[in-house]
Write an enzyme that holds these catalytic residues in place. Structure first.
Site, short mmCIF file in Angstrom:
data_model
loop_
_atom_site.label_atom_id
_atom_site.label_comp_id
_atom_site.label_asym_id
_atom_site.label_seq_id
_atom_site.Cartn_x
_atom_site.Cartn_y
_atom_site.Cartn_z
N GLU A 14 0.83 -1.21 0.00
CA GLU A 14 0.00 0.00 0.00
C GLU A 14 0.86 1.26 0.00
O GLU A 14 1.92 1.31 0.63
CB GLU A 14 -0.93 0.00 1.22
CG GLU A 14 -2.03 -1.04 1.07
CD GLU A 14 -3.07 -0.96 2.17
OE1 GLU A 14 -4.16 -1.50 1.96
OE2 GLU A 14 -2.80 -0.38 3.23
N CYS B 75 3.32 8.75 0.80
CA CYS B 75 3.80 7.90 1.90
C CYS B 75 4.05 6.51 1.33
O CYS B 75 3.10 5.83 0.90
CB CYS B 75 2.71 7.88 2.98
SG CYS B 75 3.08 6.83 4.36
N CYS C 206 5.54 -6.06 8.63
CA CYS C 206 6.57 -5.45 9.48
C CYS C 206 6.76 -6.34 10.71
O CYS C 206 5.78 -6.81 11.29
CB CYS C 206 6.14 -4.05 9.92
SG CYS C 206 7.36 -3.25 10.99
N CYS D 210 4.35 -2.82 16.66
CA CYS D 210 3.82 -1.73 17.49
C CYS D 210 2.33 -1.98 17.72
O CYS D 210 1.61 -2.36 16.78
CB CYS D 210 4.03 -0.38 16.80
SG CYS D 210 5.76 -0.06 16.43
N CYS E 87 -0.57 -0.53 15.45
CA CYS E 87 -0.34 -0.56 14.01
C CYS E 87 -0.85 -1.85 13.38
O CYS E 87 -0.44 -2.95 13.75
CB CYS E 87 1.15 -0.39 13.74
SG CYS E 87 1.55 -0.50 12.00
N CYS F 160 -2.18 6.93 9.73
CA CYS F 160 -1.07 6.33 10.46
C CYS F 160 -1.50 5.07 11.20
O CYS F 160 -2.45 5.10 11.97
CB CYS F 160 -0.58 7.37 11.46
SG CYS F 160 1.16 7.46 11.58
S1 SF4 Z 1 4.42 1.51 13.23
FE1 SF4 Z 1 3.84 -0.38 12.17
S2 SF4 Z 1 5.04 -0.35 10.30
FE2 SF4 Z 1 5.98 1.15 11.70
S3 SF4 Z 1 7.55 0.00 12.82
FE3 SF4 Z 1 5.70 -0.13 14.06
S4 SF4 Z 1 4.71 -2.06 13.40
FE4 SF4 Z 1 6.21 -1.51 11.83
#
Ligand code: SF4
Length: 346
Positions: free
Chosen positions: A91, A109, A116, A120, A123, A336
């Site tokens: 994306e 972006c 990932c 986090c 996210c 975000c």
């Molecule tokens: S915010 Fe999401 S994409 Fe960015 S480092 Fe943390 S888990 Fe990975």
């Protein structure tokens, strides 16, 4: 077959020479790809037929393909689902800023990984885990596909899916290519890398002599909370992270941006604001306060306007440049922490 977007102008010139073509043809190919946005060798009509054939036989020149495009009814933010050469998808989000009395600026972006591994808690991408790193060509391809469709871009932010500094070499090479001329010739000062805080890579980046903007996803004012929100903090606690940021500032003389997602009853108290101000007070920096977006499967909730104002006021009163960043494209899961939310959480 090799992806032509993986190569710098110089690498392309070397390969051309090895294949018996004059190296200046590399510059012409670069112009077709990056200035005229042509990804079909047959249409590169100032190249001799033999060279066009060589390109077709040795390289995949195609940019990523848009397979879905969603436009926010709120602010026009556009989210693209792009298909890569191996059919995997990624994306990319185009945001628009300003425009009442001036030209609208466009910020793209882009993603650096499929998924990932950082995890986090706020996210959606982090919940996918890591599939794989993107190649240099796949990082650049996102930009070319969107420019082909929407015209020139003002700013590039490496803030989409993935942690860019975990894919360090491909990301840095992509930057060197997109700032090159002839080519996209994007000003390096219009490029931002956003990281969750990989200390060794921040120091390495400081030594690259690329005057880009570094953004740190901080989101907490103490280790106890950050260990939970941004798990990499257990490896690189806030003190080490800020040391690396100081090192970056000393080396580059560039102001660093901190990102702070403000979530109701989590990190939005006066206590947190004061703690945060204390952490950042001596740094050449600014902070973006981002009222939380709802992400399915998490308890992130948006604080009310008064809480946001009070929080910002405390930071500003300590001399810290503070901006509330208007969230973009939240109705299409483009904001975000929302990328791939629907794909992942269905
Ligand atoms: S915010 Fe999401 S994409 Fe960015 S480092 Fe943390 S888990 Fe990975």
């Amino acid at each position: 077959m090799k992806d032509i977007l993986n190569y710098t102008k110089e690498e392309l010139a070397d390969m051309l020479q090895e294949a018996g073509f004059p190296s200046y043809r590399g510059k012409q190919i670069y112009e077709w790809l990056y200035t005229k946005l042509i990804d079909k060798p047959d249409e590169m009509n100032n190249l001799p037929l033999a060279l066009r054939l060589w390109l077709k036989n040795n390289f995949n020149c195609k940019f990523p393909v848009i397979i879905k495009e969603q436009i926010s009814k709120i602010d026009g933010t556009t989210k693209f689902l792009l298909q890569l050469k191996d059919k995997k998808t990624v994306e990319t989000v185009l945001m628009f800023h300003g425009g009442k009395n001036s030209r609208k600026r466009k910020t793209l972006c882009i993603s650096s990984q499929i998924g990932c591994p950082i995890g986090c808690v706020f996210c959606a991408t982090g919940k996918m885990g890591l599939d794989r790193n993107l190649t240099t060509g796949e990082v650049i391809g996102q930009i070319l596909t969107v420019i082909q469709r929407h015209g020139d871009i003002d700013n590039i932010v490496y803030m989409g899916m993935g942690e860019p500094l975990l894919n360090y070499d491909s990301v840095i090479k992509s930057i060197r290519i997109i700032i090159d001329e002839p080519g996209l010739n994007i000003s390096v000062r219009k490029i931002t890398i956003s990281t969750c805080g990989l200390v060794p890579e921040i120091k390495k980046l400081a030594e690259e002599a690329i005057p880009l903007t570094l953004a740190i996803s901080l989101h907490a004012s103490n280790n106890e909370l950050r260990n939970v929100l941004v798990p990499i903090n257990r490896k690189y606690p806030i003190e080490d992270l800020l040391d690396s940021v100081k090192f970056f500032i000393d080396k580059t003389n560039r102001k660093v941006t901190f990102e702070y997602i403000l979530a109701k009853d989590l990190n939005d108290s006066i206590y947190h604001a004061k703690q945060l101000a204390e952490l950042l007070r001596s740094l050449l920096c600014n902070i973006n306060i981002i009222p939380a977006n709802p992400v399915e499967g998490t308890e992130m909730r948006k604080p009310n306007a008064k809480t946001v104002n009070n929080f910002c006021h405390i930071l500003q009163s300590k001399g810290i440049e503070t901006v509330v960043r208007s969230e973009k494209g939240s109705d299409i899961d483009a904001a975000c922490g929302q990328l791939m939310a629907k794909t992942n959480l269905k």
